[in-house]
Design a protein around this motif. Structure first.
Motif, PDB file in Angstrom:
ATOM      1  N   ALA A 489       0.849  -1.189   0.000  1.00 31.74           N
ATOM      2  CA  ALA A 489       0.000   0.000   0.000  1.00 31.74           C
ATOM      3  C   ALA A 489       0.882   1.235   0.000  1.00 31.74           C
ATOM      4  O   ALA A 489       2.022   1.202   0.491  1.00 31.74           O
ATOM      5  CB  ALA A 489      -0.929   0.013   1.207  1.00 31.74           C
ATOM      6  N   ASP A 490       0.364   2.321  -0.559  1.00 35.31           N
ATOM      7  CA  ASP A 490       1.046   3.609  -0.565  1.00 35.31           C
ATOM      8  C   ASP A 490       0.257   4.611   0.270  1.00 35.31           C
ATOM      9  O   ASP A 490      -0.966   4.712   0.132  1.00 35.31           O
ATOM     10  CB  ASP A 490       1.174   4.159  -1.989  1.00 35.31           C
ATOM     11  CG  ASP A 490       2.308   3.532  -2.766  1.00 35.31           C
ATOM     12  OD1 ASP A 490       3.053   2.713  -2.183  1.00 35.31           O
ATOM     13  OD2 ASP A 490       2.441   3.833  -3.971  1.00 35.31           O
ATOM     14  N   TRP A 491       0.989   5.346   1.089  1.00 32.82           N
ATOM     15  CA  TRP A 491       0.425   6.479   1.832  1.00 32.82           C
ATOM     16  C   TRP A 491       1.210   7.708   1.394  1.00 32.82           C
ATOM     17  O   TRP A 491       2.423   7.776   1.567  1.00 32.82           O
ATOM     18  CB  TRP A 491       0.562   6.233   3.332  1.00 32.82           C
ATOM     19  CG  TRP A 491       0.177   7.408   4.191  1.00 32.82           C
ATOM     20  CD1 TRP A 491      -0.692   8.406   3.914  1.00 32.82           C
ATOM     21  CD2 TRP A 491       0.685   7.668   5.515  1.00 32.82           C
ATOM     22  NE1 TRP A 491      -0.782   9.283   4.965  1.00 32.82           N
ATOM     23  CE2 TRP A 491       0.052   8.847   5.962  1.00 32.82           C
ATOM     24  CE3 TRP A 491       1.588   7.025   6.352  1.00 32.82           C
ATOM     25  CZ2 TRP A 491       0.325   9.404   7.212  1.00 32.82           C
ATOM     26  CZ3 TRP A 491       1.852   7.574   7.593  1.00 32.82           C
ATOM     27  CH2 TRP A 491       1.225   8.746   8.021  1.00 32.82           C
ATOM     28  N   GLU A 492       0.518   8.672   0.829  1.00 35.16           N
ATOM     29  CA  GLU A 492       1.163   9.886   0.324  1.00 35.16           C
ATOM     30  C   GLU A 492       0.502  11.097   0.966  1.00 35.16           C
ATOM     31  O   GLU A 492      -0.726  11.163   1.077  1.00 35.16           O
ATOM     32  CB  GLU A 492       1.039   9.959  -1.194  1.00 35.16           C
ATOM     33  CG  GLU A 492       1.808  11.108  -1.821  1.00 35.16           C
ATOM     34  CD  GLU A 492       1.776  11.081  -3.339  1.00 35.16           C
ATOM     35  OE1 GLU A 492       2.241  12.056  -3.948  1.00 35.16           O
ATOM     36  OE2 GLU A 492       1.266  10.086  -3.905  1.00 35.16           O
ATOM     37  N   TRP A 493       1.323  12.074   1.385  1.00 35.33           N
ATOM     38  CA  TRP A 493       0.775  13.242   2.066  1.00 35.33           C
ATOM     39  C   TRP A 493       1.705  14.438   1.900  1.00 35.33           C
ATOM     40  O   TRP A 493       2.867  14.300   1.524  1.00 35.33           O
ATOM     41  CB  TRP A 493       0.540  12.942   3.540  1.00 35.33           C
ATOM     42  CG  TRP A 493       1.770  12.769   4.392  1.00 35.33           C
ATOM     43  CD1 TRP A 493       2.349  13.681   5.207  1.00 35.33           C
ATOM     44  CD2 TRP A 493       2.567  11.580   4.520  1.00 35.33           C
ATOM     45  NE1 TRP A 493       3.455  13.159   5.838  1.00 35.33           N
ATOM     46  CE2 TRP A 493       3.606  11.865   5.438  1.00 35.33           C
ATOM     47  CE3 TRP A 493       2.518  10.304   3.951  1.00 35.33           C
ATOM     48  CZ2 TRP A 493       4.579  10.914   5.783  1.00 35.33           C
ATOM     49  CZ3 TRP A 493       3.472   9.367   4.298  1.00 35.33           C
ATOM     50  CH2 TRP A 493       4.486   9.677   5.211  1.00 35.33           C
ATOM     51  N   THR A 494       1.179  15.617   2.183  1.00 37.52           N
ATOM     52  CA  THR A 494       1.952  16.849   2.183  1.00 37.52           C
ATOM     53  C   THR A 494       1.867  17.482   3.566  1.00 37.52           C
ATOM     54  O   THR A 494       0.919  17.236   4.320  1.00 37.52           O
ATOM     55  CB  THR A 494       1.446  17.847   1.131  1.00 37.52           C
ATOM     56  OG1 THR A 494       0.097  18.198   1.438  1.00 37.52           O
ATOM     57  CG2 THR A 494       1.533  17.268  -0.270  1.00 37.52           C
ATOM     58  N   TYR A 495       2.845  18.308   3.881  1.00 43.81           N
ATOM     59  CA  TYR A 495       2.844  19.032   5.148  1.00 43.81           C
ATOM     60  C   TYR A 495       3.838  20.171   5.048  1.00 43.81           C
ATOM     61  O   TYR A 495       4.567  20.310   4.053  1.00 43.81           O
ATOM     62  CB  TYR A 495       3.174  18.111   6.329  1.00 43.81           C
ATOM     63  CG  TYR A 495       4.542  17.485   6.296  1.00 43.81           C
ATOM     64  CD1 TYR A 495       5.583  17.985   7.072  1.00 43.81           C
ATOM     65  CD2 TYR A 495       4.804  16.378   5.497  1.00 43.81           C
ATOM     66  CE1 TYR A 495       6.842  17.408   7.054  1.00 43.81           C
ATOM     67  CE2 TYR A 495       6.055  15.791   5.472  1.00 43.81           C
ATOM     68  CZ  TYR A 495       7.070  16.301   6.248  1.00 43.81           C
ATOM     69  OH  TYR A 495       8.310  15.730   6.227  1.00 43.81           O
ATOM     70  N   THR A 496       3.865  21.001   6.071  1.00 46.50           N
ATOM     71  CA  THR A 496       4.742  22.164   6.081  1.00 46.50           C
ATOM     72  C   THR A 496       5.942  21.897   6.974  1.00 46.50           C
ATOM     73  O   THR A 496       5.791  21.499   8.130  1.00 46.50           O
ATOM     74  CB  THR A 496       3.989  23.409   6.584  1.00 46.50           C
ATOM     75  OG1 THR A 496       2.866  23.645   5.740  1.00 46.50           O
ATOM     76  CG2 THR A 496       4.905  24.640   6.558  1.00 46.50           C
ATOM     77  N   GLY A 497       7.136  22.126   6.428  1.00 49.41           N
ATOM     78  CA  GLY A 497       8.358  21.929   7.193  1.00 49.41           C
ATOM     79  C   GLY A 497       8.580  23.042   8.195  1.00 49.41           C
ATOM     80  O   GLY A 497       7.884  24.051   8.222  1.00 49.41           O
TER      81      GLY A 497
END
Length: 549
Positions: A489-497
């Protein structure tokens, strides 16, 4: 209130509820607490004033506490505690930090006995990495010793207590001529009253390594004065249990700071110990100095960015560099082995360097030639553009052991291998969790011998546990994928560093059989995620991976 009044149950800043006391020192108490806004456990360090303390001493202790908070905040590394907040109440600061379930290294040695050289080298590498990061940030720790090192129940190594750190450019604390720190771990130049530099912390690291394998520091005469005299004048007795660590310990404990091993040399030797075949008795040897180092002299230090990767290089897993079960069975996290704890788990987005959006690479042949080489070993099955992002699922390659041009096959935890660009650097965060770093981003690989029954369920569980800790978290996708016939399975996400930059991660979890579960987790700048270089890297990682046989 009185100096040691019980304050459990108190609510600080209408947010942090003190729960129970974790530890107490001469100038403060560390509390287990709960952030009632975010619903997460934290550690709170309370500054306490002794009865009868005058106003000047109070100001000095307040300044020291604030210096500690500033120092920790400047050291962006997973082996350093993350400071969440500083609250002022009762005319004094309270430091709110992450909470790490752990034991101190001194407690580990006292309870479990001395460490084998390889484990000591692992811990030494983590301490060296955080000290290197601190030194590049203009900070000297000045109190490296086993009681200030935490060993998390998950294997994480944390250097604590920057309370007597010297922060370059910070005028809030002036020198009083007082020698602070543990005498057995104070360098000869500090014992003589000289102005210390980075080599002083490296001496303390050497003394800590010595204590790991011997159960005691290299110099301990029972009193502060006699111990400091021995540190300055007596020859080192080699550690009887040091084995391959003896050369690096001896080099770090050289009395002349100009002759002491520098960070690069110590790192090289510790890595040799870690990678040494147990059947080979040959001691590690320091690397030959380069011409530039010879010209610069023995005290030369590498430029920023020249050092190998450290655990500060990026949070490839939720919770930072925490060694995570790469394919956990759904359900609650296991309980820690004991209840001892002192501040810590890293807040993603605060423990790494900002990522560039472009990369300077050495050209190896033509662009079309490189692309053709990729096609020889990998087949792009699916390219989906969703929400402005791209994810790639790779089918099994025809020739998995064919080297990619400009790449090299390297080890992964659990006996697996993978192809990465030549020149990337490795940090072992634990025996089951390694990190490779390059100019474009960070690749974390992890292994477990007890994978769960469903990759997608495991990643959903991990997301529910950790997504809230990512600043501005946004899920791009989480679904089952086809990957060589394995459950994946793939889990992909974005966030702020931590520097405000937008980052993106893709975590592929999969089990190759009932005893081998892996994650391959890639983090890079969101702005370059859809670029050709990012596609090339992910294709290479997923197509070249080979499990243990």
């Amino acid at each position: 209130m009185t100096a040691y009044q019980d304050t459990s149950g108190r609510l600080l800043a209408e947010r942090y509820r003190l729960v129970s006391e974790l530890g107490r020192g001469g100038m403060g108490t560390v509390w287990r607490a709960v952030d009632e806004i975010l619903g997460r456990p934290v550690a709170v360090k309370e500054l306490r004033f002794a009865a009868g303390m005058d106003e000047d001493e109070r100001r000095r202790l307040i300044a020291r506490t604030l210096t500690e908070a500033k120092a920790i905040a400047r050291v962006r590394h997973t082996a350093a505690i993350t400071v969440y907040d500083v609250v002022e109440e009762d005319d004094r600061p309270w430091i709110v930090m992450e909470l790490v379930e752990s034991r101190s290294l001194s407690e580990v040695i006292a309870t479990d006995g001395v460490l084998p050289p390889k484990r000591a080298a692992e811990i030494g590498l983590e301490l060296l990495a955080v000290l290197s990061q601190a030194h590049r940030s203009g900070i000297l720790h000045r109190d490296v010793k086993p009681s200030n090192v935490l060993i998390g129940h998950d294997g994480r190594v944390v250097l604590t207590d920057f309370g007597i750190a010297r922060v370059e450019g910070d005028p809030s604390v002036t020198s009083t001529g007082m020698l602070v720190g543990a005498p057995s771990y104070i360098s000869p130049e500090r014992a003589r009253g000289r102005i210390p530099g980075a080599p002083s912390d490296l001496w303390s690291l050497g003394a800590t390594l010595y204590a790991m394998v011997e159960g005691r520091p290299p110099y301990d005469k029972g009193s502060a004065l006699s111990t400091l005299t021995a540190v300055m004048t007596e020859e080192l007795t080699p550690p009887a249990n040091g084995g391959p660590l003896v050369p690096v310990i001896a080099g770090l404990l050289r009395k002349d700071p100009q002759e002491r091993f520098d960070e690069n040399t110590a790192r090289h030797l510790l890595l040799q110990v870690l990678n040494q075949d147990d059947s080979s008795p040959q001691p590690a040897q320091p690397p030959a100095p380069s011409a530039a180092q010879q010209a610069a002299g023995p005290s030369a230090r590498p430029p920023f960015g020249a050092a190998p990767a450290t655990a500060a290089d990026g949070p490839a897993y939720p919770g930072g560099a925490r060694p995570r079960d790469p394919f956990p069975a759904p359900g609650p996290a296991p309980r820690p082995r004991s209840q001892s704890a002192t501040a810590a788990m890293p807040m993603p987005g605060t423990g790494f360097e900002p990522l560039p959006t472009t990369e300077s690479v050495t050209v190896l042949g033509t662009r079309s030639g490189r692309r053709a080489a990729r096609l020889l070993v990998a087949l792009l099955v699916l390219l989906v553009v969703a929400g402005g992002g791209v994810w790639v699922a790779m089918a099994q390659q025809d020739k998995p052991n064919t080297p990619l041009p400009g790449y090299e096959r390297v080890a992964m935890p659990g006996g697996a291998t993978i192809e990465i660009p030549q020149g990337w650097t490795l940090t072992r965060l634990s025996a089951e969790h390694w990190r490779y770093r390059g100019p474009s981003g960070y690749l974390d690989v992890a292994w477990t011998g007890t994978p769960g029954s469903s990759a997608v369920a495991a990643l959903r569980t991990e997301e529910s546990r950790t997504a809230a800790s990512y600043p501005h978290y946004h899920r791009v996708d989480l679904q089952k994928v086809g990957y060589r016939g394995w459950d994946a399975a793939d889990w992909e996400w974005t966030y702020t560093g931590g520097d405000g930059s937008a980052l993106r991660s893709l975590d592929r979890g999969f089990a190759t059989d009932g005893h081998h579960g892996y994650t391959i987790d890639w983090t890079s700048a969101a702005a370059g995620w859809g670029g050709a270089r990012n596609h090339e890297l992910m294709n290479a990682f997923f197509s070249s991976f080979q499990p243990a046989t």
